[in-house]
Design a protein around this motif. Sequence first.
Motif, PDB file in Angstrom:
ATOM      1  N   TYR A 112       5.317  -2.988 -12.329  1.00 38.31           N
ATOM      2  CA  TYR A 112       4.477  -2.319 -11.337  1.00 38.31           C
ATOM      3  C   TYR A 112       4.565  -3.068 -10.009  1.00 38.31           C
ATOM      4  CZ  TYR A 112       2.544   0.375 -15.160  1.00 38.31           C
ATOM      5  OH  TYR A 112       2.405   1.233 -16.203  1.00 38.31           O
TER       6      TYR A 112
ATOM      7  N   MET B  35      11.092  -0.561  -1.677  1.00 38.04           N
ATOM      8  CA  MET B  35      10.838   0.472  -0.663  1.00 38.04           C
ATOM      9  C   MET B  35      12.169   0.962  -0.081  1.00 38.04           C
ATOM     10  SD  MET B  35       7.856   1.516   0.619  1.00 38.04           S
ATOM     11  CE  MET B  35       8.378   3.170   0.948  1.00 38.04           C
TER      12      MET B  35
ATOM     13  N   HIS C   6       2.568  -4.570  -8.031  1.00 37.77           N
ATOM     14  CA  HIS C   6       1.878  -5.834  -7.810  1.00 37.77           C
ATOM     15  C   HIS C   6       2.590  -7.002  -8.482  1.00 37.77           C
ATOM     16  CE1 HIS C   6       0.248  -4.996 -11.839  1.00 37.77           C
ATOM     17  NE2 HIS C   6       0.073  -6.294 -11.916  1.00 37.77           N
ATOM     18  N   GLN C   7       3.557  -6.691  -9.361  1.00 41.70           N
ATOM     19  CA  GLN C   7       4.276  -7.763 -10.044  1.00 41.70           C
ATOM     20  C   GLN C   7       5.466  -8.289  -9.239  1.00 41.70           C
ATOM     21  OE1 GLN C   7       4.361  -5.144 -13.568  1.00 41.70           O
ATOM     22  NE2 GLN C   7       3.842  -6.953 -14.761  1.00 41.70           N
TER      23      GLN C   7
ATOM     24  N   GLN D 112       8.967   5.463  -9.542  1.00 40.69           N
ATOM     25  CA  GLN D 112       8.790   5.842  -8.143  1.00 40.69           C
ATOM     26  C   GLN D 112      10.116   6.100  -7.450  1.00 40.69           C
ATOM     27  OE1 GLN D 112       5.486   4.121  -5.890  1.00 40.69           O
ATOM     28  NE2 GLN D 112       4.991   2.868  -7.656  1.00 40.69           N
TER      29      GLN D 112
ATOM     30  N   SER E  92       0.825  -1.210   0.000  1.00 42.55           N
ATOM     31  CA  SER E  92       0.000   0.000   0.000  1.00 42.55           C
ATOM     32  C   SER E  92       0.858   1.258   0.000  1.00 42.55           C
ATOM     33  CB  SER E  92      -0.976  -0.005   1.172  1.00 42.55           C
ATOM     34  OG  SER E  92      -0.262  -0.005   2.377  1.00 42.55           O
ATOM     35  N   ALA E  93       2.128   1.129   0.346  1.00 34.48           N
ATOM     36  CA  ALA E  93       2.975   2.318   0.385  1.00 34.48           C
ATOM     37  C   ALA E  93       3.574   2.661  -0.973  1.00 34.48           C
ATOM     38  CB  ALA E  93       4.084   2.144   1.416  1.00 34.48           C
ATOM     39  N   LEU E  94       3.398   1.780  -1.949  1.00 37.27           N
ATOM     40  CA  LEU E  94       3.863   2.100  -3.298  1.00 37.27           C
ATOM     41  C   LEU E  94       2.647   2.373  -4.177  1.00 37.27           C
ATOM     42  CD1 LEU E  94       6.639  -0.613  -3.685  1.00 37.27           C
ATOM     43  CD2 LEU E  94       6.984   1.846  -3.477  1.00 37.27           C
ATOM     44  N   ASN E  95       2.781   3.334  -5.072  1.00 32.71           N
ATOM     45  CA  ASN E  95       1.680   3.681  -5.966  1.00 32.71           C
ATOM     46  C   ASN E  95       1.414   2.532  -6.944  1.00 32.71           C
ATOM     47  OD1 ASN E  95      -0.032   4.763  -7.865  1.00 32.71           O
ATOM     48  ND2 ASN E  95       0.953   6.779  -7.845  1.00 32.71           N
ATOM     49  N   PRO E  96       0.191   1.971  -6.912  1.00 33.76           N
ATOM     50  CA  PRO E  96      -0.069   0.773  -7.729  1.00 33.76           C
ATOM     51  C   PRO E  96      -0.047   1.024  -9.239  1.00 33.76           C
ATOM     52  CG  PRO E  96      -2.092   1.572  -6.711  1.00 33.76           C
ATOM     53  CD  PRO E  96      -0.969   2.364  -6.114  1.00 33.76           C
ATOM     54  N   VAL E  97      -0.222   2.259  -9.663  1.00 31.08           N
ATOM     55  CA  VAL E  97      -0.302   2.481 -11.110  1.00 31.08           C
ATOM     56  C   VAL E  97       0.927   3.203 -11.661  1.00 31.08           C
ATOM     57  CG1 VAL E  97      -2.808   2.475 -11.029  1.00 31.08           C
ATOM     58  CG2 VAL E  97      -1.611   4.650 -10.993  1.00 31.08           C
ATOM     59  N   MET E  98       2.043   3.143 -10.928  1.00 33.64           N
ATOM     60  CA  MET E  98       3.262   3.776 -11.417  1.00 33.64           C
ATOM     61  C   MET E  98       4.370   2.728 -11.365  1.00 33.64           C
ATOM     62  SD  MET E  98       5.058   7.158  -9.847  1.00 33.64           S
ATOM     63  CE  MET E  98       4.118   8.543 -10.398  1.00 33.64           C
TER      64      MET E  98
END
Lengths: 310, 335, 315
Positions: free
Chosen positions: B156, B169, B158-159, B117, B106-112
Amino acid sequence: MADAAQTKGTGLLVDQEADQGLGAKLVYVGRLLWRDKSGLLGLIMFLTVVFSAVLAPWISPHPPLKQDLRAAKRPPVWAAKGDISHPLGTDNLGRDLLSRIIYGSRVSLTVGFFGVLIAGSLGLVIGLVSGYAGGRTDNVIMGGVNLILALPYLVFVVFIAAILGRSLINVILIFGFTDIPIFVRITRGEVLRLRESGFVESAKSIGAGRLRIIFDHILPNLLGPLITIATFEMSAMIFYEAGLGFLGLSVPPSVPSWGNMLATGRKYLTIYPWIATFPGLAIVFTGLGMNLFGDWLRDALDPRMRRLKR
Amino acid sequence: MAPILEVSDLVTRFYTFDGVVHALNGVSFDLQAGETLAIVGESGSGKSVTMMSLLHLLPMPPARIEGGSALFHDDSGTIDLLKLNRAEISRVRGGRIGFIFQDALSALNPVMTVGRQIAESLERHLGLGHEQCRRRVVELLEKVGIPGAKQRYRNYPHQFSGGMRQRVMIAVAMACNPKIVIADEPTTALDVTVQAQIVELTQQLQRELGIAVIWITHDLGVVAGIADRVLVMYAGRPVEIAPVDDLYDHPGHPYTIGLLEALPRMDAAGSKRLISIEGSPPDLMAPPAHCQFAWRCRYAFERCWNEVPPQVSVGPQHHITCFYDVNRERPRDNV
Amino acid sequence: MQRYILSRLFQSIMILFGVLFIIFFMLQATGDPVSLMVSRNASPEEIEAVREAMGFNRPLIVQFGDFIAGAVVGDFGDSLRHKQPAMDLILERLPATVELATTALFMAMLIGIPLGLLGGSNPGSLWDTLARGAGLIGQTIPNFWLALILIIVFAVKLGWLPAFGRETWQFLGITLPTRSVILPAFALGLFTMGQLVRFTRSAVMEIRSEDFVRTAYSKGLSDRQIYIRHILRNAAIPLISIIGVQFGYLLSGSIYIETICSWPGLGNLLAEAIGNRDFALVQAIAFFTSLVVVTLNLLTDIAYGLADPRIRYGD
């Protein structure tokens, strides 16, 4: 900014209501209402409509069906030819608009109340079954729900109303049944969420039966979201009833209802615009009240929203 | 060694509808260059709030920082973090102080893409151009041990697996060679073997780059292996600060003793069951005018119910906030 | 992504079969569909003639099979009133409705999205109050009443806009709208405008409190960078589905506005058909609008999948 910090991360804010009595809870709700004046305003507006529906025979200046052709098409009291005995003017047959609007609230509230009652109770039961049974039962129910939600609602409501014909019962049944999916979805979602949550797990682990869990743990938690949705759905039904009335598909033309009044008003729109204006204002007033209250309710029931002091 | 960060008397409160939450009630500690300071405490003790207060990361309102100072020393001089405006603090964040959050998903932007990042901070603080950025990102990803960095840079969040995401992170936090990295329970969401890898990676990078690390955790077990010193917090106040060995060997505060006893022990004869700390949790809404731990303290005596204890030194670097001397089993007379 | 599209496609087809089922049996549910279609004082011979002509004397299952077979090739039989294939009438009226709905959608987006963004990113500000107000207005003013009021004010009293009928002009062989669309489109689009304001506002507010926005702040990015790269981009993705759903709502929900403003579109045709008890035409319109809505939802889901990397690179 970093809202999560204080709600998720540290668990600083302990839920205070957990072990309070009913009295203390009511005081708390009162404080919430008072803080967000728009919720209070909405409640007052809605109660105004309820009271005028209940007290209609005593507060209406005229019987709603009484025609008086000599007083026909009279403008509201503040216009040049207005008359205090008909504060909002009269329609093409000389019927008093204010009295008809007051009586009209009875149709709107009846449709809204019973429509939501049917949709809500059936939706609750079906949603509980769907969420609890899971598997094939759930798939079949949700297939039906998604089918109905994918339909162009207005077209089908008009279609069904045209087949069934004009009567109060038919209108209530139409909205009562077509609105079930909304309640099914919300109930099922909550059931699935609650089933995963700790307290249901622990109730199960101490051997509580299925019905016991539903009545003691799931229903009380469902109450909030269901009441919120019911508020919005009731307001939507009042809209749709008026719309059907406007097309001549709701209650019979002899019954004073806001939709029927609008249909009359439309015919005289360019010459006697007040006939259409006032029943519409009544619809807006009711809808505004219910939406203000519903918005407040939703925020009040969402702990995250409540926490932030505006 | 010179301190790189000196925090004193930090007070933070949340003004909520239900009342004022006294989240931090005078937090003081210092951080030496290059060391690892662990901050330990249960949820609500103010570990994370302390760190977020320093970097102005709390939502305001409802949060308000109501007092204290946080002096940050580096080559260019000394600044008080709490006195900086929005533009000034944003130069410190990510540039001189990096942050590793708990839940990397949740701390990383899912669509970037993860590459973007990481590049974002490089552009912001080092002013790197596009090509330089790309090279540096790949280098960073390799450094934190992501295989196939050249390709994965376009992926991304989620991968990635949980452990790999936490590595990303770390790359974000270390991108601009910060002086301090704050790690807010970075291993909580991971399984034990991955936890160990992340701990090891952080320590390795810390040695290589000479970074001071503040490691926030509620798990005293993790602390032993990584920290130089430990700060124990309770109800928004530091209750004990000591070098790690000193803390384990001679814990001075009843709360610390309770935490250590609650640890599952390998050495004991296996028969001993887990001990938990009993009693009611602290009341942050209406903090009492006495020790917050008195409610749960087995040593509490009359004075504990009448006064808030001040900090006392029990060793060269060992300070506690308590009226009772657990070693001599009687109240202290020097406070 | 491929599996995602295929499963959505399959769902859409299932829904359309469900729609056909509902449409067919709704007429049967009243007992005798013929009695719905003929006038009340029709003689038994006339009723029988209609029954014969419409094929209602055949077994139900045969009728249903025929109905499905016809529907698949777009044949819903002839309109009783117009003596023309129902589908032809629909296609003739479609452009007017598309023009109305598209204009309404653009008006709603033009006002709703910026207002929602401004409100959501400055909670408690004047913009936020405005956004909340606009959201509420969209939800509480019924479009049929709004249209009447707009006609009174802008057409009758001020004379600025035409209230009734559709005028177009031809340019290089393309039919283009004129200002006659403004008033009905605004009335139709108000609800959508309100929904867009409400949705955009709450999406922005929600995303502002996400963990990854906190990470962005911890990287030292400026408010502007965080807003554009992290908040707006994430808010835009779910907005796609709201816009898709709303477009379907506008295309299928124009019956009041078209009736009031004499707009020669599908809504008007539906109202006429109901008035004439021309149920073959009503069925055709119900199916056609469902087809449009279901297709739109499918396209929206695909667009959503393309925009969201979690679906695009998912399995």
